[in-house]
Scaffold this motif. Structure first.
Motif, PDB file in Angstrom:
ATOM      1  N   ALA A 119      35.792  49.931  49.026  1.00  0.00           N
ATOM      2  CA  ALA A 119      35.193  48.969  47.656  1.00  0.00           C
ATOM      3  C   ALA A 119      33.780  47.816  48.566  1.00  0.00           C
ATOM      4  O   ALA A 119      34.474  47.526  50.056  1.00  0.00           O
ATOM      5  N   ASN A 127      38.356  42.944  41.873  1.00  0.00           N
ATOM      6  CA  ASN A 127      37.775  43.578  41.271  1.00  0.00           C
ATOM      7  C   ASN A 127      38.698  43.383  39.814  1.00  0.00           C
ATOM      8  O   ASN A 127      37.642  44.571  38.951  1.00  0.00           O
ATOM      9  N   LYS A 169      27.453  44.448  43.537  1.00  0.00           N
ATOM     10  CA  LYS A 169      28.612  46.019  42.965  1.00  0.00           C
ATOM     11  C   LYS A 169      28.610  45.141  42.097  1.00  0.00           C
ATOM     12  O   LYS A 169      29.108  46.066  40.577  1.00  0.00           O
ATOM     13  N   SER A 262      38.688  54.022  44.246  1.00  0.00           N
ATOM     14  CA  SER A 262      38.340  52.742  44.433  1.00  0.00           C
ATOM     15  C   SER A 262      39.177  51.284  44.245  1.00  0.00           C
ATOM     16  O   SER A 262      40.480  52.370  44.076  1.00  0.00           O
TER      17      SER A 262
END
Length: 269
Positions: A119, A127, A169, A262
Motif C-alpha cells: 500500500a 486507508n 492513490k 492491500s
C-alpha cells in the motif's frame, strides 16, 4: 510468534518498527537488515531504536528462518527484498514508497508464490479516509453544478517524490469512483497550476505538494461544489502510525495464501 525481519532497520521508519515490535508478543525480531556499508552495521537494533538491547545486531546477511519481512527502505532495494523474501518463503509487507511500474509488476509476480501486502501508506487512518473519499465521490459525482476534487499533501523536506504515493492513490480511487459502470469520465490529473490556466476543467483532479520541516505526512481531500465544500483531512503527528500499520499487516498475513493484498484487505473494507 512470528519471526520478523525488518529491512531498512536503521532508518527512521525501521527503528520505529523495531521499537513497536519489541513490545508486541506476536513478534520475535530475528533480523535487522541494512546495506553492508551502512554506518550502523554491528550496532544492536534495539539499542539503536531506543527500546533497549535485543541481541539482534544490524547486519546485511539475511537469515534463512523468517516468517515475515517488513520493508521500509528505498525503491532501489525493492528487487533484492522481494528476492530474499521469495528465497525464505516469507510473507512480505512492502511499505517502501515511490515504487515504479516495474516494481509493481515484480510484486505481482512474486505474489504468485508468497503473500504480500503493498500500500502507498501503512496508516490505518489514511486507508479509512481513502474509503471515505471513494464513498464521497460516488455520492456526489453527478451533482448539479459539478464536483471539483483537489488533493493537498504535506510532507517533510527530505521526501524525494512528489506528489506522494498516497496522494496518487487517493486520486486513483477517486477516479474509479467517478466512473459510471464501465465508462470512464476521462479524468485529467493536474499537478499544480501556474499562469493563466483558464477555468478549471470539469473532469480534473488537482494535486498540490508541500514540503516543510519534519512533517510526517498529511493529506487533505477537498470536494468543492457550488455553495458547499467538504474536506477530508488525515494527518500524522509522528511516524508510529505507519509502523503500527505495517505490524498490523504483518499479523494479518500470518497463514494467508500467496497473493497481492492491500490495506483494505487488512481492514476488511
Amino acid at each position: 510468534m512470528m519471526r520478523l525481519a525488518v529491512h531498512g532497520a536503521a532508518g527512521r521508519m525501521g527503528r520505529r518498527v523495531v521499537a513497536l515490535a519489541a513490545d508486541d508478543p506476536a513478534f520475535r525480531l530475528v533480523a535487522a537488515i541494512e546495506q553492508p556499508e551502512h554506518r550502523c552495521i554491528g550496532q544492536d537494533a534495539g539499542t539503536l531504536a531506543g527500546c533497549g538491547e535485543k541481541g539482534v545486531p544490524v547486519s546485511s546477511p539475511w537469515p534463512e528462518a523468517i516468517d515475515v519481512v517488513i520493508d521500509f527502505s528505498l525503491p532501489e532495494a525493492v528487487e533484492g527484498v522481494v528476492e530474499q523474501s521469495l528465497q525464505a518463503g516469507a510473507a512480505l509487507v512492502m511499505a517502501t514508497t515511490g515504487l515504479s511500474d516495474q516494481h509493481h509488476r515484480r510484486l505481482r509476480e512474486a505474489s504468485e508464490r508468497i503473500a504480500i501486502v503493498w500500500a502507498p501508506s501503512m496508516s490505518l487512518a489514511v486507508n479509512l479516509t481513502m474509503k471515505m473519499a471513494q464513498q464521497t465521490t460516488a455520492a456526489l459525482k453527478d451533482i448539479a453544478g459539478g464536483l471539483d476534487v483537489e488533493i493537498i499533501e504535506r510532507h517533510h523536506r527530505f521526501k524525494e517524490d512528489a506528489p506522494s504515493g498516497t496522494a496518487l492513490k487517493f486520486g486513483q480511487l477517486i477516479e474509479q469512483a467517478f466512473a459510471t459502470d464501465d465508462q470512464s469520465r476521462g479524468i485529467e490529473h493536474v499537478h499544480g497550476r501556474e499562469g493563466k490556466t483558464g477555468a478549471r476543467g470539469r473532469n480534473e483532479i488537482g494535486y498540490h505538494a508541500v514540503r516543510t520541516g519534519d512533517n510526517p505526512g498529511e493529506h487533505t481531500i477537498v470536494f468543492g461544489m457550488l455553495g458547499e465544500t467538504i474536506e477530508l483531512k488525515v494527518a500524522a503527528s509522528n511516524r508510529d502510525c505507519y509502523a503500527a500499520g505495517a505490524l498490523a499487516a504483518a499479523k494479518w498475513l500470518d497463514g494467508k495464501p500467496p497473493g497481492l493484498y492491500s490495506m483494505f484487505d487488512v481492514l476488511d473494507m
